[in-house]
Design an enzyme around this catalytic site. Structure first.
Site, PDB file in Angstrom:
ATOM      1  NE  ARG A  81      -1.770   0.997   5.355  1.00 28.05           N
ATOM      2  CZ  ARG A  81      -0.559   1.514   5.294  1.00 28.05           C
ATOM      3  NH1 ARG A  81      -0.253   2.374   4.333  1.00 28.05           N
ATOM      4  NH2 ARG A  81       0.366   1.182   6.180  1.00 28.05           N
ATOM      5  CG  PHE A 135      -2.133  -0.957   0.948  1.00 28.10           C
ATOM      6  CD1 PHE A 135      -3.195  -0.581   0.148  1.00 28.10           C
ATOM      7  CD2 PHE A 135      -2.129  -2.228   1.481  1.00 28.10           C
ATOM      8  CE1 PHE A 135      -4.254  -1.452  -0.102  1.00 28.10           C
ATOM      9  CE2 PHE A 135      -3.171  -3.111   1.248  1.00 28.10           C
ATOM     10  CZ  PHE A 135      -4.234  -2.724   0.448  1.00 28.10           C
ATOM     11  CD  GLU A 136       2.855   3.675   3.338  1.00 24.57           C
ATOM     12  OE1 GLU A 136       3.030   4.670   2.609  1.00 24.57           O
ATOM     13  OE2 GLU A 136       2.160   3.713   4.372  1.00 24.57           O
ATOM     14  N   GLY A 137       3.864   1.440  -1.571  1.00 26.63           N
ATOM     15  CA  GLY A 137       4.549   1.509  -2.850  1.00 26.63           C
ATOM     16  C   GLY A 137       6.009   1.872  -2.671  1.00 26.63           C
TER      17      GLY A 137
END
Length: 268
Positions: A247, A120-122
């Site tokens: 998320r 989810f952060e990448g």
């Protein structure tokens, strides 16, 4: 002859009010504290003790607070254990929860949690604005200085150095979840990891004041609490973001995944 009157100029020296620095350190009956307004202190769950900030106005008193598992709010420069947790104490940023060095340190999150956070952060190899405009790098590291100068790795980051940075960043959020959740609450490594992922995303101050943590500490069923409370944290700037909706759903799924590995309370 016209009488002459001389006027004497008299200067009267009045004592000046001297105020101690607001947010400065104090000690109340041996307890460390900070000189805070009574409203700030009570709003953060602390206790205001009069008479220990003697040069301050009446509504500024020495604020003390117990925190975490055997911890005390104090300025980080005086925390001899070096084991501090953010988001648990009112007042200035360096007035934090100083925890005992008892070996009961917050455990690292499991691989499933790291994978969720990375998803989810990448991966961002060089500093760039995130979806709401904040400069980040690596896997969700929020830059603290211009150009992310505090990062101890050269840019562009590799996935290896970004993972090392993430591991370092997660210590703060592992500590705050371990401190904020009462020792009476038993969590497996997936439940604990889901909460750390949530804290990493929303910040320790938000988790500390959340209904989710208060419900867990009140003894309510963890899986039910997570399923009902985590999805509420789906907004940024007051706007629901699809990425946050997804998320939170992934965190609920992780939280409700059975595991026999106990992560909280930390083993000593």
């Amino acid at each position: 002859m016209r009488p002459c009157f001389l006027s004497a100029l008299v200067t009267i020296s009045l004592p000046l009010a001297v105020y101690a620095a607001l947010n400065g350190p104090c000690t109340a009956n041996g307890l460390p504290g900070a000189c805070l307004t009574t409203a700030t202190c009570s709003g953060g769950g602390g206790t205001s003790r009069p008479g220990f900030c003697p040069n301050d106005p009446a509504d500024v008193q020495c604020c003390t607070k117990s925190c975490g598992s055997g911890g005390t709010c104090r300025f980080t420069s005086t925390c001899t254990t070096g084991n501090v947790a953010s988001g648990l104490c009112p007042g200035p940023a360096d007035f934090k929860c100083c925890l005992p060095a008892s070996g009961c340190t917050a455990p690292n999150v499991n691989a499933a949690t790291v994978a969720l956070i990375k998803q989810f952060e990448g991966f961002v190899p060089s500093p760039a604005p995130d979806p709401i405009g904040l400069p980040t790098v690596g896997y969700g590291h929020l830059c603290q200085t211009s150009g992310c100068a505090e990062v101890p790795f050269p840019f562009p980051l590799t996935t290896t150095t970004a993972t090392s940075l993430l591991t370092s960043d997660l210590r703060t959020y592992q500590n705050c979840i371990a401190s904020q959740v009462a020792d009476s609450v038993r969590l497996n490594d997936n439940q604990y990891g889901a909460l750390v992922s949530w804290a990493f995303n929303v910040g320790c101050a938000n988790t500390a004041s959340s209904t989710l943590i208060s419900r867990l500490n009140a003894g309510q069923a963890p899986n039910t609490v997570a399923a009902e409370e985590l999805p509420k944290w789906n907004k940024a700037g007051g706007v629901v973001l699809p990425g946050l909706v997804n998320r939170r759903a992934a965190e609920v799924t992780l939280f409700r995944t059975a595991s026999s590995v106990v992560a909280h309370p930390p083993s000593c």
